[in-house]
Design an enzyme around this catalytic site. Structure first.
Site, PDB file in Angstrom:
ATOM      1  CE1 TYR A 154      -3.596   2.608   1.399  1.00 17.34           C
ATOM      2  CE2 TYR A 154      -1.876   3.170   2.968  1.00 17.34           C
ATOM      3  CZ  TYR A 154      -3.089   3.446   2.372  1.00 17.34           C
ATOM      4  OH  TYR A 154      -3.798   4.565   2.751  1.00 17.34           O
ATOM      5  CE  LYS A 158      -3.265   5.280  -0.662  1.00 20.23           C
ATOM      6  NZ  LYS A 158      -4.468   5.840  -1.306  1.00 20.23           N
TER       7      LYS A 158
HETATM    8  N1  LIG Z   1      -8.805   6.194   6.761  1.00 20.73           N
HETATM    9  C1  LIG Z   1      -7.570   6.611   6.986  1.00 20.73           C
HETATM   10  O1  LIG Z   1      -7.125   6.764   8.139  1.00 20.73           O
HETATM   11  C2  LIG Z   1      -6.674   6.934   5.806  1.00 20.73           C
HETATM   12  C3  LIG Z   1      -5.352   7.344   6.058  1.00 20.73           C
HETATM   13  C4  LIG Z   1      -4.530   7.657   4.981  1.00 20.73           C
HETATM   14  C5  LIG Z   1      -5.012   7.552   3.682  1.00 20.73           C
HETATM   15  N2  LIG Z   1      -6.295   7.130   3.481  1.00 20.73           N
HETATM   16  C6  LIG Z   1      -6.742   7.033   2.096  1.00 20.73           C
HETATM   17  O2  LIG Z   1      -7.998   7.650   1.970  1.00 20.73           O
HETATM   18  C7  LIG Z   1      -8.781   6.996   0.990  1.00 20.73           C
HETATM   19  C8  LIG Z   1     -10.117   6.600   1.580  1.00 20.73           C
HETATM   20  O3  LIG Z   1      -9.938   5.787   2.706  1.00 20.73           O
HETATM   21  P1  LIG Z   1     -11.175   5.434   3.702  1.00 20.73           P
HETATM   22  O4  LIG Z   1     -10.606   4.641   4.809  1.00 20.73           O
HETATM   23  O5  LIG Z   1     -11.912   6.682   4.025  1.00 20.73           O
HETATM   24  O6  LIG Z   1     -12.067   4.469   2.806  1.00 20.73           O
HETATM   25  P2  LIG Z   1     -13.476   4.777   2.103  1.00 20.73           P
HETATM   26  O7  LIG Z   1     -14.534   4.852   3.157  1.00 20.73           O
HETATM   27  O8  LIG Z   1     -13.316   5.935   1.172  1.00 20.73           O
HETATM   28  O9  LIG Z   1     -13.724   3.415   1.314  1.00 20.73           O
HETATM   29  C9  LIG Z   1     -12.930   2.970   0.240  1.00 20.73           C
HETATM   30  C10 LIG Z   1     -13.812   2.382  -0.806  1.00 20.73           C
HETATM   31  O10 LIG Z   1     -12.985   1.793  -1.819  1.00 20.73           O
HETATM   32  C11 LIG Z   1     -13.758   0.754  -2.387  1.00 20.73           C
HETATM   33  N3  LIG Z   1     -12.885  -0.157  -3.150  1.00 20.73           N
HETATM   34  C12 LIG Z   1     -12.028  -1.104  -2.691  1.00 20.73           C
HETATM   35  N4  LIG Z   1     -11.481  -1.768  -3.720  1.00 20.73           N
HETATM   36  C13 LIG Z   1     -11.980  -1.222  -4.863  1.00 20.73           C
HETATM   37  C14 LIG Z   1     -11.807  -1.481  -6.241  1.00 20.73           C
HETATM   38  N5  LIG Z   1     -10.987  -2.460  -6.666  1.00 20.73           N
HETATM   39  N6  LIG Z   1     -12.489  -0.722  -7.135  1.00 20.73           N
HETATM   40  C15 LIG Z   1     -13.325   0.255  -6.720  1.00 20.73           C
HETATM   41  N7  LIG Z   1     -13.562   0.527  -5.414  1.00 20.73           N
HETATM   42  C16 LIG Z   1     -12.885  -0.203  -4.497  1.00 20.73           C
HETATM   43  C17 LIG Z   1     -14.408   0.065  -1.185  1.00 20.73           C
HETATM   44  O11 LIG Z   1     -15.526  -0.680  -1.578  1.00 20.73           O
HETATM   45  C18 LIG Z   1     -14.762   1.267  -0.306  1.00 20.73           C
HETATM   46  O12 LIG Z   1     -16.093   1.667  -0.509  1.00 20.73           O
HETATM   47  C19 LIG Z   1      -7.946   5.808   0.520  1.00 20.73           C
HETATM   48  O13 LIG Z   1      -7.268   6.141  -0.666  1.00 20.73           O
HETATM   49  C20 LIG Z   1      -6.961   5.593   1.648  1.00 20.73           C
HETATM   50  O14 LIG Z   1      -5.768   5.007   1.221  1.00 20.73           O
HETATM   51  C21 LIG Z   1      -7.128   6.817   4.501  1.00 20.73           C
END
Ligand SMILES: NC(=O)c1ccc[n+]([C@@H]2O[C@H](COP(=O)([O-])OP(=O)(O)OC[C@H]3O[C@@H](n4cnc5c(N)ncnc54)[C@H](O)[C@@H]3O)[C@@H](O)[C@H]2O)c1
Length: 264
Positions: A154, A158
């Protein structure tokens, strides 16, 4: 209404975390939003929620690992709303195993969803953006691209997304297309739920590492994304915007031990 008449695609837009906040906030500012998610039910629900609030949204079940799905996603946006102004690459998977225990198929999946998925989606929307002489691509990166937090595939994906962002920015600037990446720290989303079952005060503990003393809320990312997507950011391209409560700026616990005399 900064996005009236604008069409925005959010991958992973069915998510309850950042994806959901992005969909809600773009729609609330007038955008027609294409909710592209692997989870059909979640995408349908997110689009229905927007419509219930009087907004415009279309759910398209999309696996960003599939060339065909991504083509259908871009075609559906164009066919329904006539243009594509903003793409947010948000979909992700993350395998938390140590490097020694990471199976090659899990490594490949994270790279495919996070990095190749962002490439696929960008490639599919670019012809429309070039034709329009207007477009913004925002990719959601992570502090994992900059510092060790675990989840090697991951994190590497990124870091690749950030390099892709710079390539998109420079190659397509002559066509009025901007590309930027958001670099989130920890956000209060469902992604932490499993680990909170083991450590219930997990997010409170993580918060102590943040100079601002808290983890982020999904609306913090949405606010930054809306800014980068708006005309207010018209001279910003190729940039990485940390939305991380100061995490990458430095470590307050380290600083306290180096300079105990300044500890307040
Ligand atoms: N939550 C955190 O603490 C955090 C921290 C750093 C970065 N991020 C980044 O923020 C973004 C959102 O994270 P989040 O935790 O809010 O998740 P989110 O709630 O936005 O959910 C992610 C979505 O991606 C969908 N998904 C997974 N595989 C897929 C695929 N192959 N094709 C299409 N959709 C797919 C899932 O069904 C889910 O609905 C991500 O890019 C993540 O890496 C999150």
């Amino acid at each position: 209404m900064r996005f009236a008449d604008r069409v925005v695609i959010v991958t992973g837009g069915g998510g309850s975390g950042l994806g959901g906040a992005l969909v809600r906030r773009f729609a609330a500012e007038g955008a027609a939003v294409v909710v592209a998610d692997l989870d059909q039910e979640a995408a349908d629900q997110a689009a229905a929620d927007v419509q219930q609030q009087g907004g415009r949204a279309l759910a398209v079940r999309t696996d960003v690992r599939s060339d065909d799905d991504v083509r259908v996603m871009a075609d559906a946006a164009k066919a329904t709303y006539g243009r594509i102004d903003v793409l947010v690459n948000n979909a992700f998977t993350s395998n938390p195993a140590s490097i020694l225990d990471t199976r090659i198929e899990d490594w490949n999946r994270d790279i495919d969803v996070v990095l190749t998925g962002a490439f696929r989606c960008s490639q599919q929307v670019l012809p429309t953006m070039i034709e329009q002489r207007h477009g913004v691509i925002i990719s959601v990166s992570s502090v994992n691209a900059h510092t060790h937090v675990g989840a090697a595939a991951y994190s590497a994906a990124k870091a690749g997304v950030e390099a892709l962002t710079r390539n998109l920015a420079v190659e397509f600037a002559p066509f009025g297309i901007r590309a930027n990446a958001l670099v989130p720290g920890t956000f209060r989303t469902d992604v932490w739920k499993e680990r909170q079952k083991i450590v219930p005060d997990l997010l409170d503990r993580i918060s102590t590492w943040y100079p601002l003393g808290q983890v982020g809320e999904p609306d913090d990312i949405a606010s930054a994304a809306l800014f980068l997507a708006s005309d207010e950011a018209s001279f910003i391209t190729g940039s990485l915007l940390p939305v991380d409560g100061g995490l990458l700026a430095g470590n307050p616990l380290f600083a306290r031990d180096v300079h105990p005399e300044n500890h307040r």
